[in-house]
Scaffold this motif. Structure first.
Motif, mmCIF file in Angstrom:
data_model
loop_
_atom_site.group_PDB
_atom_site.id
_atom_site.type_symbol
_atom_site.label_atom_id
_atom_site.label_comp_id
_atom_site.label_asym_id
_atom_site.label_seq_id
_atom_site.Cartn_x
_atom_site.Cartn_y
_atom_site.Cartn_z
ATOM 1 N N THR A 23 0.848 -1.193 0.000
ATOM 2 C CA THR A 23 0.000 0.000 0.000
ATOM 3 C C THR A 23 0.880 1.239 0.000
ATOM 4 O OG1 THR A 23 -0.169 -0.091 2.396
ATOM 5 C CG2 THR A 23 -1.964 -1.081 1.148
ATOM 6 N N ALA A 25 1.059 5.699 0.044
ATOM 7 C CA ALA A 25 0.405 6.814 0.743
ATOM 8 C C ALA A 25 -0.907 7.166 0.044
ATOM 9 C CB ALA A 25 1.337 8.018 0.791
ATOM 10 N N ASP A 26 -0.936 7.076 -1.293
ATOM 11 C CA ASP A 26 -2.170 7.335 -2.037
ATOM 12 C C ASP A 26 -3.244 6.296 -1.705
ATOM 13 O OD1 ASP A 26 -1.104 9.573 -3.258
ATOM 14 O OD2 ASP A 26 -0.585 8.531 -5.110
ATOM 15 N N ASP A 27 -2.846 5.038 -1.549
ATOM 16 C CA ASP A 27 -3.803 3.993 -1.181
ATOM 17 C C ASP A 27 -4.401 4.276 0.189
ATOM 18 O OD1 ASP A 27 -3.287 2.602 -3.537
ATOM 19 O OD2 ASP A 27 -1.744 1.351 -2.603
ATOM 20 N N ILE A 28 -3.574 4.687 1.120
ATOM 21 C CA ILE A 28 -4.046 5.009 2.466
ATOM 22 C C ILE A 28 -5.030 6.168 2.403
ATOM 23 C CG2 ILE A 28 -3.369 5.780 4.779
ATOM 24 C CD1 ILE A 28 -2.528 2.873 4.039
ATOM 25 N N GLU A 29 -4.746 7.155 1.573
ATOM 26 C CA GLU A 29 -5.669 8.283 1.409
ATOM 27 C C GLU A 29 -7.006 7.804 0.836
ATOM 28 O OE1 GLU A 29 -5.920 12.714 -0.624
ATOM 29 O OE2 GLU A 29 -4.144 11.494 -0.962
ATOM 30 N N ILE A 30 -6.957 6.917 -0.141
ATOM 31 C CA ILE A 30 -8.186 6.361 -0.717
ATOM 32 C C ILE A 30 -8.975 5.607 0.343
ATOM 33 C CG2 ILE A 30 -9.065 4.603 -2.311
ATOM 34 C CD1 ILE A 30 -6.814 5.467 -4.257
ATOM 35 N N ARG A 32 -8.911 6.007 3.569
ATOM 36 C CA ARG A 32 -9.466 6.978 4.513
ATOM 37 C C ARG A 32 -10.702 7.679 3.951
ATOM 38 N NH1 ARG A 32 -3.742 9.399 6.680
ATOM 39 N NH2 ARG A 32 -3.391 7.777 8.227
ATOM 40 N N LEU A 33 -10.661 8.025 2.664
ATOM 41 C CA LEU A 33 -11.819 8.669 2.037
ATOM 42 C C LEU A 33 -13.033 7.741 2.041
ATOM 43 C CD1 LEU A 33 -10.140 10.402 -1.034
ATOM 44 C CD2 LEU A 33 -11.348 11.552 0.835
ATOM 45 N N ARG A 36 -14.318 7.465 5.590
ATOM 46 C CA ARG A 36 -14.958 8.706 6.037
ATOM 47 C C ARG A 36 -16.337 8.885 5.416
ATOM 48 N NH1 ARG A 36 -11.590 12.954 4.177
ATOM 49 N NH2 ARG A 36 -10.209 12.364 5.860
ATOM 50 N N VAL A 49 -8.377 12.734 -4.817
ATOM 51 C CA VAL A 49 -6.953 12.362 -4.739
ATOM 52 C C VAL A 49 -6.146 12.908 -5.910
ATOM 53 C CG1 VAL A 49 -7.366 10.295 -3.342
ATOM 54 C CG2 VAL A 49 -7.265 10.103 -5.836
ATOM 55 N N THR A 56 -7.199 5.675 -10.705
ATOM 56 C CA THR A 56 -7.905 5.469 -9.434
ATOM 57 C C THR A 56 -8.626 4.130 -9.439
ATOM 58 O OG1 THR A 56 -8.186 7.852 -9.144
ATOM 59 C CG2 THR A 56 -9.651 6.423 -7.885
#
Length: 85
Positions: A23, A25-30, A32-33, A36, A49, A56
């Motif tokens: 994973t 950092a972009d995957d972690i952001e996805i 989290r989105l 949320r 993103v 994506t």
């Protein structure tokens, strides 16, 4: 398509061995989105993103097969029935 968050797994086991999912950092952001917003379209994720929809969707497919995100069984088009998004 709409996505929802699932319990995350670090590896995916198969009958012939285990495939590790790396994973970014972009995957972690996805992830989290999706966590949320609970239900969010892949096109909305791409905008948030700042990635192309194709790129994506590629990451979302990998996250789906690794068990990080899930797709609802019935993917209704909420915009066509007038629901707020």
């Amino acid at each position: 398509s709409l996505l929802r968050f699932t319990d995350a797994k670090a590896t995916v086991s198969s009958g012939t061995g285990a495939a590790t999912v790396q994973t970014s950092a972009d995957d972690i952001e996805i992830i989290r989105l999706v966590a949320r917003h609970r239900l969010i379209r892949s096109t909305q994720i791409a905008v948030l993103v700042r990635r192309s929809v194709d790129r994506t969707n590629d990451r979302l497919q990998r996250l789906f097969h690794a068990g990080y995100v899930d797709r609802p069984r019935a993917q209704l088009d909420y915009l066509s029935i007038g629901a707020e998004v």
